[in-house]
Scaffold this motif. Sequence first.
Motif, PDB file in Angstrom:
ATOM      1  N   GLY A 397       0.817  -1.209   0.000  1.00  0.00           N
ATOM      2  CA  GLY A 397       0.000   0.000   0.000  1.00  0.00           C
ATOM      3  C   GLY A 397       0.848   1.254   0.000  1.00  0.00           C
ATOM      4  N   PRO A 398       0.258   2.450   0.156  1.00  0.00           N
ATOM      5  CA  PRO A 398      -1.195   2.606   0.388  1.00  0.00           C
ATOM      6  C   PRO A 398      -2.013   2.239  -0.852  1.00  0.00           C
ATOM      7  CG  PRO A 398      -0.177   4.731  -0.009  1.00  0.00           C
ATOM      8  CD  PRO A 398       0.960   3.754   0.048  1.00  0.00           C
ATOM      9  N   HIS A 399      -3.231   1.776  -0.629  1.00  0.00           N
ATOM     10  CA  HIS A 399      -4.098   1.345  -1.715  1.00  0.00           C
ATOM     11  C   HIS A 399      -5.183   2.381  -1.953  1.00  0.00           C
ATOM     12  CE1 HIS A 399      -2.764  -2.686   0.059  1.00  0.00           C
ATOM     13  NE2 HIS A 399      -2.059  -2.488  -1.053  1.00  0.00           N
ATOM     14  N   SER A 400      -5.653   2.423  -3.209  1.00  0.00           N
ATOM     15  CA  SER A 400      -6.743   3.349  -3.513  1.00  0.00           C
ATOM     16  C   SER A 400      -8.020   2.879  -2.833  1.00  0.00           C
ATOM     17  CB  SER A 400      -6.951   3.436  -5.023  1.00  0.00           C
ATOM     18  OG  SER A 400      -7.281   2.175  -5.548  1.00  0.00           O
ATOM     19  N   ALA A 401      -8.809   3.839  -2.371  1.00  0.00           N
ATOM     20  CA  ALA A 401     -10.034   3.513  -1.637  1.00  0.00           C
ATOM     21  C   ALA A 401     -11.088   2.956  -2.585  1.00  0.00           C
ATOM     22  CB  ALA A 401     -10.564   4.761  -0.943  1.00  0.00           C
TER      23      ALA A 401
END
Length: 685
Positions: A397-401
Amino acid sequence: MFRFPTRFPADIRVPTIGRGCGHLYGYDNNGTSNNYGYIYNPVNRFLQNYDHGRELLAALATQRKTGEFLDVVVQVEGREFPCHRAVLASTRYFKTMLSSMNLSERDSEVIQLCGIDSTSFSKILDFLYTGEICIHKDNVQNILQAAHMLQFDKIVQCCCGFIEDNLCPYNCLGVMRLADMYGVSALKKSSWDMAVSNFSDVTQEDEFVNLSVQELADLVGDQHLKANEEDTVVHSVIKWLDYAPEDRKTGILKILQEVRLSCVRVSVLEKLESHPVIQESVEYLTKVTAAREKHLLGTLRPPTDAKGDEANGSPRRGISDNLAIVVGGWKEAKKFARQEVNPMTPLQSIICCDPDSEKFYHITTLPTPVSGNMSVTSAGRHLYVTGGRVHPRVGQGPHSAPSRQAFRYEFPSDTWLRLPDMPSVRARHQSAVVDGKLFVAGGDAEVTSLVTLDCYDPEEGAWIKIRGRHSLRTSSYLKVIAFRDMLVFIVPEITNVYTLPIVGEHSISSILHAPSQGVVGLEKLCVHAIDVKTKCWRYADTPRLRLGPLNLVDLYILTTTVNNRLYIRTGYTQRSDLYIYDAEENCLTKGGEGDWEENVLRAQCEHSHRYARQEGLVDTIHHYKFGDRHISTRQAQTPFPFALFGHSFLQTKKSRVGWYCRDLAALEKNDEPASSDSGPDADYL
């Protein structure tokens, strides 16, 4: 003087004539055969020359060459062929001619033949004297004509065998006429079968436009006709009609009755509708216009006859009404690709696979930056696309929401409608339409282990929160489907057995050697269903199954509706089981062999070794057939233009979604999605 004995021993046996039995049976003293045999005893001796017939023919052939003892002349096309009357009379045709009291040829020294060419007769006459004839592509038709007239059945059979061995789509119509002319039924059937099996190629030949009305109607109406698209049939009919429109306009209705107009694209129907011959007849025009309007209005019903043989509204035998739709996802590059390829290039489109043409087509471009992990479902001519992510979940991550977005896409008009945002963000979730309402459930964004459920009501234009079920928990094997007025959740309960390699659809004994993946035991199958009108839940399950180890790759829930009951399969392989859910009795029972007959499409990865990514990767659409037995067979496969992951997959029906209203652009290997018929920027409402 030598005297014969008057009595002979009682045990003298007469040996059988044959070769290879020593000098007594025709061998010289040196052990070589002299092709003679005889029976010997003290009373008499019987001699047989095994080559006598051949020697006699050779002697007659020599006499024919030298002009000796010839007693008749046959004239063909001005050429004279002196020969022996006895040789001619060895055939049925000439024996009748030379022995009939009513024919002048009986006593004539000259016989004149008409209707055959001299070269062919010369070869046939040589055959009478030598027993040999050479047939090739340049003389076979003339020899067949002469042999048929002269009633040489063996030569006719030889010619027909040669023609059949060289039969192909480009000559079968001509051969069919030839066989019909000479009454050779076997050759006619072979050429007809060739035409039926290769219709598209046959229509390109000159002989096609010379077919009679009845011949074309029979060909188009043959239940075994092989045409990947009914459009091909209509184009061929128009081509045939244009060749002699005035002579053929009275028979066009007979041919149109054999065309599956319900499986013809609107653009092709419009071309047929505008044809001058069709325009002249109210009856013809009404028939074609009605089919076109049914497509545009969406009043065509999916075929109920799975075999689709006879009904004019059903696809032809071997042609499927199935359509595989793929929404979004990201393209994956090969491990050793030379060119610089971003392995996370978004597809950003909806594409489909037609199992008949075995091609992929671009449908439309997604109206949102969300690229994958969406859910897709269909209702009539609409596709509902919800949730998803802009970027895939790769690494730490960070991962897209996840997204709240929801869209409705109309296939025939290529238009999008933005729906109100969902109450909750969702990705990798499932959806279904029941009673005109859109339901979304589950996904990897759930904050608890329980499955949550939201409903969009088009009449209200708003989302409604639906009370979930405490016993219904999230699972990667959860399947959500619409069945009658119910939303059904199918959950296989499994227990982990041990860890074994991914091996696809092989037997358990072959799994025991390498790559790591879980192997499970399927304990029972559970069905949770909510009636969307009463909001009441119901539950059914199977007794504990205690089945042996099952590879996770093999565990895949498939469903279909038969006779108002829900049929559930646990996979595509020989180890998969069939269960039947009866909503009236609210019970789940084991199905038997032959209960499910259907063609199923599935996206799979056929060449996983080529790619670094494994999870969720697909590169092939496999065509499965569940036949008379519950065991499935893989009928065919269609490679994707590119490997893909993070996509959504939906199998639907061409007749439901409006497939015949559009002309879609085919995708080539490693192709970027081309513009659809309305352009890449489809209307957005």
